[in-house]
Scaffold this motif. Structure first.
Motif, PDB file in Angstrom:
ATOM      1  N   ASP A 133      -9.099   3.564   5.292  1.00 47.66           N
ATOM      2  CA  ASP A 133      -9.642   4.107   6.532  1.00 47.66           C
ATOM      3  C   ASP A 133      -8.755   5.242   7.032  1.00 47.66           C
ATOM      4  O   ASP A 133      -7.611   5.032   7.409  1.00 47.66           O
ATOM      5  N   GLU A 134      -9.299   6.450   7.033  1.00 47.57           N
ATOM      6  CA  GLU A 134      -8.515   7.633   7.414  1.00 47.57           C
ATOM      7  C   GLU A 134      -8.035   7.579   8.863  1.00 47.57           C
ATOM      8  O   GLU A 134      -7.065   8.237   9.224  1.00 47.57           O
ATOM      9  N   VAL A 139      -6.844   5.014  10.560  1.00 52.47           N
ATOM     10  CA  VAL A 139      -5.719   4.117  10.859  1.00 52.47           C
ATOM     11  C   VAL A 139      -4.410   4.868  10.632  1.00 52.47           C
ATOM     12  O   VAL A 139      -4.155   5.376   9.549  1.00 52.47           O
ATOM     13  N   ARG A 140      -3.612   4.959  11.686  1.00 50.44           N
ATOM     14  CA  ARG A 140      -2.363   5.716  11.605  1.00 50.44           C
ATOM     15  C   ARG A 140      -1.160   4.795  11.745  1.00 50.44           C
ATOM     16  O   ARG A 140      -1.238   3.760  12.387  1.00 50.44           O
ATOM     17  N   PHE A 141      -0.029   5.225  11.156  1.00 50.28           N
ATOM     18  CA  PHE A 141       1.211   4.452  11.234  1.00 50.28           C
ATOM     19  C   PHE A 141       2.189   5.114  12.201  1.00 50.28           C
ATOM     20  O   PHE A 141       2.063   6.309  12.471  1.00 50.28           O
ATOM     21  N   GLY A 148       0.807  -1.227   0.000  1.00 50.21           N
ATOM     22  CA  GLY A 148       0.000   0.000   0.000  1.00 50.21           C
ATOM     23  C   GLY A 148       0.833   1.267   0.000  1.00 50.21           C
ATOM     24  O   GLY A 148       0.323   2.346  -0.270  1.00 50.21           O
ATOM     25  N   VAL A 149       2.115   1.155   0.315  1.00 50.12           N
ATOM     26  CA  VAL A 149       2.972   2.334   0.420  1.00 50.12           C
ATOM     27  C   VAL A 149       3.709   2.597  -0.903  1.00 50.12           C
ATOM     28  O   VAL A 149       4.554   1.796  -1.302  1.00 50.12           O
ATOM     29  N   PRO A 150       3.395   3.713  -1.591  1.00 51.28           N
ATOM     30  CA  PRO A 150       4.015   3.981  -2.899  1.00 51.28           C
ATOM     31  C   PRO A 150       5.546   3.943  -2.865  1.00 51.28           C
ATOM     32  O   PRO A 150       6.172   3.342  -3.746  1.00 51.28           O
ATOM     33  N   TYR A 151       6.152   4.557  -1.838  1.00 54.48           N
ATOM     34  CA  TYR A 151       7.616   4.640  -1.790  1.00 54.48           C
ATOM     35  C   TYR A 151       8.268   3.256  -1.639  1.00 54.48           C
ATOM     36  O   TYR A 151       9.363   3.033  -2.159  1.00 54.48           O
ATOM     37  N   ASP A 187       4.804   9.019  -6.289  1.00 58.16           N
ATOM     38  CA  ASP A 187       5.396   7.676  -6.155  1.00 58.16           C
ATOM     39  C   ASP A 187       6.307   7.578  -4.928  1.00 58.16           C
ATOM     40  O   ASP A 187       6.701   6.486  -4.525  1.00 58.16           O
ATOM     41  N   LEU A 188       6.665   8.724  -4.362  1.00 57.35           N
ATOM     42  CA  LEU A 188       7.551   8.738  -3.198  1.00 57.35           C
ATOM     43  C   LEU A 188       6.778   8.894  -1.891  1.00 57.35           C
ATOM     44  O   LEU A 188       7.368   9.061  -0.826  1.00 57.35           O
ATOM     45  N   ALA A 189       5.456   8.817  -1.971  1.00 50.93           N
ATOM     46  CA  ALA A 189       4.626   8.998  -0.786  1.00 50.93           C
ATOM     47  C   ALA A 189       4.791   7.831   0.184  1.00 50.93           C
ATOM     48  O   ALA A 189       4.968   6.684  -0.218  1.00 50.93           O
ATOM     49  N   ARG A 218      -2.892   7.847   1.345  1.00 53.12           N
ATOM     50  CA  ARG A 218      -4.069   8.643   1.709  1.00 53.12           C
ATOM     51  C   ARG A 218      -3.739  10.122   1.824  1.00 53.12           C
ATOM     52  O   ARG A 218      -4.542  10.981   1.482  1.00 53.12           O
ATOM     53  N   VAL A 255      12.412   1.911   6.304  1.00 48.99           N
ATOM     54  CA  VAL A 255      11.204   1.193   5.888  1.00 48.99           C
ATOM     55  C   VAL A 255      11.086  -0.114   6.693  1.00 48.99           C
ATOM     56  O   VAL A 255      10.010  -0.456   7.190  1.00 48.99           O
ATOM     57  N   THR A 312       8.400   8.479  12.183  1.00 49.16           N
ATOM     58  CA  THR A 312       9.811   8.561  12.558  1.00 49.16           C
ATOM     59  C   THR A 312      10.096   9.903  13.215  1.00 49.16           C
ATOM     60  O   THR A 312       9.741  10.945  12.674  1.00 49.16           O
ATOM     61  N   VAL A 313      10.750   9.858  14.377  1.00 53.28           N
ATOM     62  CA  VAL A 313      11.169  11.080  15.062  1.00 53.28           C
ATOM     63  C   VAL A 313      12.615  11.377  14.656  1.00 53.28           C
ATOM     64  O   VAL A 313      12.949  12.481  14.260  1.00 53.28           O
ATOM     65  N   ILE A 337      -6.881  -0.933   5.557  1.00 51.05           N
ATOM     66  CA  ILE A 337      -6.011   0.033   6.243  1.00 51.05           C
ATOM     67  C   ILE A 337      -5.864   1.335   5.475  1.00 51.05           C
ATOM     68  O   ILE A 337      -6.004   2.416   6.034  1.00 51.05           O
ATOM     69  N   PHE A 338      -5.624   1.231   4.158  1.00 53.19           N
ATOM     70  CA  PHE A 338      -5.404   2.455   3.390  1.00 53.19           C
ATOM     71  C   PHE A 338      -6.705   3.096   2.912  1.00 53.19           C
ATOM     72  O   PHE A 338      -6.691   4.114   2.226  1.00 53.19           O
TER      73      PHE A 338
END
Lengths: 172, 139
Positions: free
Chosen positions: A102-103, A105-107, A26-29, B42-44, B48, A74, A110-111, A99-100
């Motif tokens: 539903d607004e 749901v949070r991940f 689900g994560v483009p990067y 593409d780097l997101a 959402r 990652v 990184t701090v 998951i993606f």
């Protein structure tokens, strides 16, 4: 009364792998870098599939330091997210495929993230594993190791801090 | 005399991963460098929100730090990252390009020390900062 028959092992495995893939793909990067995850029980291994666009020094050639950092980050975030979401998915509270969609749901966020470059990344696949040193309610501390041909010869290691998703009620 | 900035520029522009991310070197010379990266969905890190993943920001910061080292007047040539720490202050605004600026503030025979900042179009609030040490190598 007899206990219900346990689910066949393959069904459980398939369901867990599907849930993991739903999060990762689900994560483009993650797709951009072509990182996949192997699951063996509760142990996740990140796999960075080599591509020429990951090169940072064409003279050597070597992987880009930013790619190495991103791969380790990652792996840390996915391992932490899996640890966080998995019990909810197993309990049926959360559907991985949603998951993606539903607004709410949070991940983990990184701090900070610190990478030690131990040797240059060779132009081939790389592997990484994250170890959660501490996962508190608000903050988590994670260590990551990455290697290529030989697991004993790490090419990078990292450690970072993450802000865990906060339940809605605490934010309001 | 060899133009360090020109060599560094040539080197940075030949990096496959820098090109894959669309990085552009804007300034270079005297141990300072600036690089921008356009917004690319593409780097997101989250489809959402469309917020750029921290890893991509790290890649620009790392490249920018390396460029700053290479352009330092006492740098003999190449460099490699020894250690890099990134602090993420906030999510970059989706749709905006990332601008980084790095300064190589000290250099010994073997080690270069660098600091960098990443901004989006809001120049008052940094997106991320980096600090790291780099090797000093002859080309």
């Amino acid at each position: 009364m007899a206990r219900p028959r346990p689910e066949p092992m393959q069904v459980v495995k398939q369901r867990r792998d599907a849930a993991l893939n739903a999060i990762v793909d689900g994560v483009p990067y993650i797709r951009f870098l072509n990182i996949g995850f192997d699951r063996r029980g509760d142990e996740l291994t990140g796999v960075l599939n080599f591509d020429d666009k990951l090169i940072g020094n064409p003279l050597l050639p070597a992987l880009h330091g930013g790619v190495t950092a991103a791969f380790l980050e990652v792996t840390a975030v996915i391992t932490l997210s899996w640890e966080y979401f998995f019990p909810r998915i197993e309990a049926g509270e959360l559907d991985a495929d949603d998951i993606f969609g539903d607004e709410s749901v949070r991940f983990p966020k990184t701090v900070d993230f610190t990478v030690d470059y131990l040797r240059s990344g060779l132009p081939r696949d790389a592997y990484a594993r994250a170890f959660i040193s501490r996962a508190g309610r608000r903050y988590a501390s994670v260590r990551v190791e990455a290697w290529q041909d030989n697991h004993a010869r790490l090419f990078a290691q990292a450690s970072g801090h993450f802000l865990m998703p906060q339940p809605k009620s605490e934010n309001e | 005399m060899v133009d360090k900035a020109a060599i560094a520029r040539q080197f940075i522009e030949a990096i496959p991963h820098a090109n894959a991310l669309g990085m552009k070197l804007t300034t270079i010379g005297n141990g300072e460098a600036g690089i921008t990266m356009p917004y690319n969905k593409d780097l997101a890190g989250d489809p959402r929100t469309g917020v750029i993943h921290g890893g991509a920001v790290s890649a620009v910061l790392d490249t920018c730090c390396g460029a700053a080292v290479m352009s330092h007047p006492s740098a003999p040539g190449g460099t490699a990252t020894i250690d890099l720490r990134i602090d993420y202050m906030r999510a970059a605004t989706p749709g905006q390009s990332i601008t980084t600026h790095a300064t190589c503030y000290h250099m010994t025979r073997n080690v270069a020390f660098v600091r960098a900042t990443a901004m989006d179009e809001d120049k008052d609030r940094p997106v991320a900062t980096a600090s790291g040490s780099f090797t000093v190598e002859s080309l």
